[in-house]
Design a protein around this motif. Structure first.
Motif, PDB file in Angstrom:
ATOM      1  N   ILE A  51     -51.655  11.834  20.444  1.00 38.28           N
ATOM      2  CA  ILE A  51     -51.005  10.523  20.568  1.00 38.28           C
ATOM      3  C   ILE A  51     -50.624   9.996  19.190  1.00 38.28           C
ATOM      4  CG2 ILE A  51     -51.422   8.108  21.179  1.00 38.28           C
ATOM      5  CD1 ILE A  51     -53.077   9.140  23.565  1.00 38.28           C
ATOM      6  N   THR A  52     -51.501  10.199  18.211  1.00 38.19           N
ATOM      7  CA  THR A  52     -51.217   9.736  16.850  1.00 38.19           C
ATOM      8  C   THR A  52     -49.991  10.448  16.289  1.00 38.19           C
ATOM      9  OG1 THR A  52     -53.567   9.284  16.497  1.00 38.19           O
ATOM     10  CG2 THR A  52     -52.190   9.492  14.540  1.00 38.19           C
ATOM     11  N   LYS A  53     -49.911  11.766  16.478  1.00 41.62           N
ATOM     12  CA  LYS A  53     -48.756  12.523  15.979  1.00 41.62           C
ATOM     13  C   LYS A  53     -47.474  12.060  16.663  1.00 41.62           C
ATOM     14  CE  LYS A  53     -51.337  16.645  14.679  1.00 41.62           C
ATOM     15  NZ  LYS A  53     -51.637  18.043  14.996  1.00 41.62           N
ATOM     16  N   GLU A  54     -47.528  11.895  17.992  1.00 40.76           N
ATOM     17  CA  GLU A  54     -46.345  11.441  18.720  1.00 40.76           C
ATOM     18  C   GLU A  54     -45.941  10.035  18.284  1.00 40.76           C
ATOM     19  OE1 GLU A  54     -46.957  11.813  22.922  1.00 40.76           O
ATOM     20  OE2 GLU A  54     -47.256  13.982  22.813  1.00 40.76           O
ATOM     21  N   SER A  55     -46.938   9.179  18.046  1.00 40.16           N
ATOM     22  CA  SER A  55     -46.645   7.814  17.593  1.00 40.16           C
ATOM     23  C   SER A  55     -45.981   7.830  16.221  1.00 40.16           C
ATOM     24  CB  SER A  55     -47.920   6.977  17.533  1.00 40.16           C
ATOM     25  OG  SER A  55     -48.472   6.828  18.816  1.00 40.16           O
ATOM     26  N   GLU A  56     -46.471   8.705  15.339  1.00 39.84           N
ATOM     27  CA  GLU A  56     -45.870   8.807  14.009  1.00 39.84           C
ATOM     28  C   GLU A  56     -44.426   9.307  14.113  1.00 39.84           C
ATOM     29  OE1 GLU A  56     -48.412  11.305  11.670  1.00 39.84           O
ATOM     30  OE2 GLU A  56     -49.933   9.741  11.423  1.00 39.84           O
ATOM     31  N   GLU A  57     -44.187  10.318  14.964  1.00 30.42           N
ATOM     32  CA  GLU A  57     -42.825  10.825  15.152  1.00 30.42           C
ATOM     33  C   GLU A  57     -41.916   9.738  15.718  1.00 30.42           C
ATOM     34  OE1 GLU A  57     -42.912  14.368  17.530  1.00 30.42           O
ATOM     35  OE2 GLU A  57     -44.204  15.436  16.115  1.00 30.42           O
ATOM     36  N   LEU A  58     -42.442   8.999  16.701  1.00 31.38           N
ATOM     37  CA  LEU A  58     -41.658   7.919  17.297  1.00 31.38           C
ATOM     38  C   LEU A  58     -41.352   6.850  16.258  1.00 31.38           C
ATOM     39  CD1 LEU A  58     -40.422   6.684  19.847  1.00 31.38           C
ATOM     40  CD2 LEU A  58     -42.647   5.662  20.334  1.00 31.38           C
ATOM     41  N   LEU A  59     -42.310   6.533  15.416  1.00 31.70           N
ATOM     42  CA  LEU A  59     -42.109   5.536  14.366  1.00 31.70           C
ATOM     43  C   LEU A  59     -41.043   6.007  13.379  1.00 31.70           C
ATOM     44  CD1 LEU A  59     -43.008   2.844  13.174  1.00 31.70           C
ATOM     45  CD2 LEU A  59     -44.760   4.073  11.909  1.00 31.70           C
ATOM     46  N   HIS A  60     -41.088   7.291  12.997  1.00 35.60           N
ATOM     47  CA  HIS A  60     -40.075   7.829  12.081  1.00 35.60           C
ATOM     48  C   HIS A  60     -38.680   7.780  12.717  1.00 35.60           C
ATOM     49  CE1 HIS A  60     -42.881   8.979   9.005  1.00 35.60           C
ATOM     50  NE2 HIS A  60     -43.556   9.801   9.809  1.00 35.60           N
ATOM     51  N   LYS A  61     -38.604   8.163  14.007  1.00 28.19           N
ATOM     52  CA  LYS A  61     -37.314   8.123  14.701  1.00 28.19           C
ATOM     53  C   LYS A  61     -36.802   6.688  14.786  1.00 28.19           C
ATOM     54  CE  LYS A  61     -37.905  12.265  17.537  1.00 28.19           C
ATOM     55  NZ  LYS A  61     -38.072  12.786  18.898  1.00 28.19           N
ATOM     56  N   THR A  62     -37.718   5.768  15.057  1.00 29.22           N
ATOM     57  CA  THR A  62     -37.336   4.361  15.144  1.00 29.22           C
ATOM     58  C   THR A  62     -36.819   3.870  13.800  1.00 29.22           C
ATOM     59  OG1 THR A  62     -38.995   3.995  16.861  1.00 29.22           O
ATOM     60  CG2 THR A  62     -38.147   2.048  15.752  1.00 29.22           C
ATOM     61  N   ASN A  63     -37.470   4.260  12.723  1.00 30.46           N
ATOM     62  CA  ASN A  63     -37.018   3.857  11.388  1.00 30.46           C
ATOM     63  C   ASN A  63     -35.635   4.440  11.077  1.00 30.46           C
ATOM     64  OD1 ASN A  63     -39.281   2.332  10.849  1.00 30.46           O
ATOM     65  ND2 ASN A  63     -40.364   3.970   9.799  1.00 30.46           N
ATOM     66  N   ARG A  64     -35.423   5.713  11.439  1.00 30.43           N
ATOM     67  CA  ARG A  64     -34.111   6.320  11.206  1.00 30.43           C
ATOM     68  C   ARG A  64     -33.035   5.601  12.033  1.00 30.43           C
ATOM     69  NH1 ARG A  64     -37.130  11.170  11.368  1.00 30.43           N
ATOM     70  NH2 ARG A  64     -36.479  11.572  13.510  1.00 30.43           N
ATOM     71  N   LEU A  65     -33.389   5.274  13.277  1.00 27.22           N
ATOM     72  CA  LEU A  65     -32.447   4.564  14.141  1.00 27.22           C
ATOM     73  C   LEU A  65     -32.128   3.179  13.566  1.00 27.22           C
ATOM     74  CD1 LEU A  65     -30.842   4.497  16.793  1.00 27.22           C
ATOM     75  CD2 LEU A  65     -32.892   3.633  17.918  1.00 27.22           C
ATOM     76  N   ALA A  66     -33.145   2.485  13.086  1.00 30.80           N
ATOM     77  CA  ALA A  66     -32.935   1.163  12.492  1.00 30.80           C
ATOM     78  C   ALA A  66     -32.044   1.274  11.254  1.00 30.80           C
ATOM     79  CB  ALA A  66     -34.275   0.521  12.135  1.00 30.80           C
ATOM     80  N   ASP A  67     -32.256   2.304  10.428  1.00 27.77           N
ATOM     81  CA  ASP A  67     -31.405   2.504   9.253  1.00 27.77           C
ATOM     82  C   ASP A  67     -29.967   2.783   9.672  1.00 27.77           C
ATOM     83  OD1 ASP A  67     -33.559   2.122   7.582  1.00 27.77           O
ATOM     84  OD2 ASP A  67     -33.931   4.270   7.271  1.00 27.77           O
ATOM     85  N   ASP A  68     -29.794   3.611  10.713  1.00 28.31           N
ATOM     86  CA  ASP A  68     -28.455   3.942  11.199  1.00 28.31           C
ATOM     87  C   ASP A  68     -27.760   2.690  11.732  1.00 28.31           C
ATOM     88  OD1 ASP A  68     -26.326   5.717  11.882  1.00 28.31           O
ATOM     89  OD2 ASP A  68     -27.025   5.709  13.959  1.00 28.31           O
ATOM     90  N   ILE A  69     -28.506   1.892  12.486  1.00 30.23           N
ATOM     91  CA  ILE A  69     -27.940   0.645  13.024  1.00 30.23           C
ATOM     92  C   ILE A  69     -27.561  -0.289  11.888  1.00 30.23           C
ATOM     93  CG2 ILE A  69     -28.517  -1.461  14.311  1.00 30.23           C
ATOM     94  CD1 ILE A  69     -30.091   0.342  16.252  1.00 30.23           C
ATOM     95  N   GLN A  70     -28.399  -0.375  10.868  1.00 27.14           N
ATOM     96  CA  GLN A  70     -28.119  -1.237   9.719  1.00 27.14           C
ATOM     97  C   GLN A  70     -26.840  -0.785   9.011  1.00 27.14           C
ATOM     98  OE1 GLN A  70     -29.627  -4.001   8.758  1.00 27.14           O
ATOM     99  NE2 GLN A  70     -28.297  -4.263   7.004  1.00 27.14           N
ATOM    100  N   THR A  71     -26.704   0.531   8.817  1.00 33.80           N
ATOM    101  CA  THR A  71     -25.517   1.076   8.150  1.00 33.80           C
ATOM    102  C   THR A  71     -24.266   0.767   8.975  1.00 33.80           C
ATOM    103  OG1 THR A  71     -26.851   2.868   7.225  1.00 33.80           O
ATOM    104  CG2 THR A  71     -24.466   3.183   7.256  1.00 33.80           C
ATOM    105  N   LYS A  72     -24.341   1.001  10.274  1.00 37.03           N
ATOM    106  CA  LYS A  72     -23.186   0.744  11.131  1.00 37.03           C
ATOM    107  C   LYS A  72     -22.872  -0.745  11.206  1.00 37.03           C
ATOM    108  CE  LYS A  72     -23.591   4.980  13.710  1.00 37.03           C
ATOM    109  NZ  LYS A  72     -23.936   5.643  14.927  1.00 37.03           N
ATOM    110  N   SER A  73     -23.905  -1.558  11.199  1.00 36.72           N
ATOM    111  CA  SER A  73     -23.705  -3.007  11.224  1.00 36.72           C
ATOM    112  C   SER A  73     -22.999  -3.462   9.955  1.00 36.72           C
ATOM    113  CB  SER A  73     -25.054  -3.716  11.366  1.00 36.72           C
ATOM    114  OG  SER A  73     -24.899  -5.098  11.261  1.00 36.72           O
TER     115      SER A  73
END
Length: 150
Positions: A51-73
């Motif tokens: 669960i910890t590994k999956e949570s870390e992966e999800l957090l990294h994906k979320t951060n990448r998505l947030a960066d992508d959204i910020q760039t597009k915004s």
């Protein structure tokens, strides 16, 4: 009375033996329970690691998505700025067209009398020209008829 002492010691010994047997059974049951608890805790640790590994992966994906959204915004901000500037320009053009239209209307109203007079004079000139042309044609046709008749 000594036999009472031996019987008492024998009863104590038998009671102690029963106590030890039940204590051993209890301890073995406790050992099984603790073994089950240990395996359960070990399984939970493995699941928690997953669960910890999956949570870390999800957090990294979320951060990448947030960066992508910020760039597009940020890139859309320039589009919205351009659209706003275009809207301002169109508004200025509309104001200019409105001003020119109003000025043309005012000038047309001011010149309405002059225009009407010019149109009347134009009709008079056309009538005069038509009459002059008709006379000229009449004179020309009379002149041709008189030459033919002579």
């Amino acid at each position: 009375m000594s036999w009472l002492l031996y019987i008492s010691i024998a009863i104590i010994a038998i009671a102690f033996a029963f106590l030890v047997v039940y204590l051993i059974r209890t301890l073995k049951s406790l050992e099984k329970t603790l073994t089950n608890v240990a395996s359960t805790v070990e399984s939970l640790e493995k699941q928690m690691d997953g669960i910890t590994k999956e949570s870390e992966e999800l957090l990294h994906k979320t951060n990448r998505l947030a960066d992508d959204i910020q760039t597009k915004s940020e890139s859309l901000d320039t589009v919205f700025t351009s659209v706003r500037e275009l809207g301002d320009s169109l508004q200025r053009v509309n104001q200019s067209v409105r001003y020119v239209s109003e000025r043309v209307s005012v000038k047309a109203e001011e010149q309405a009398d002059n225009t009407a007079q010019a149109v009347q004079w134009g009709h008079v000139m056309i009538d005069l020209w038509s009459k002059w042309k008709a006379k000229k044609e009449a004179v020309t046709s009379d002149h041709h008829q008189s030459k033919e008749g002579s």
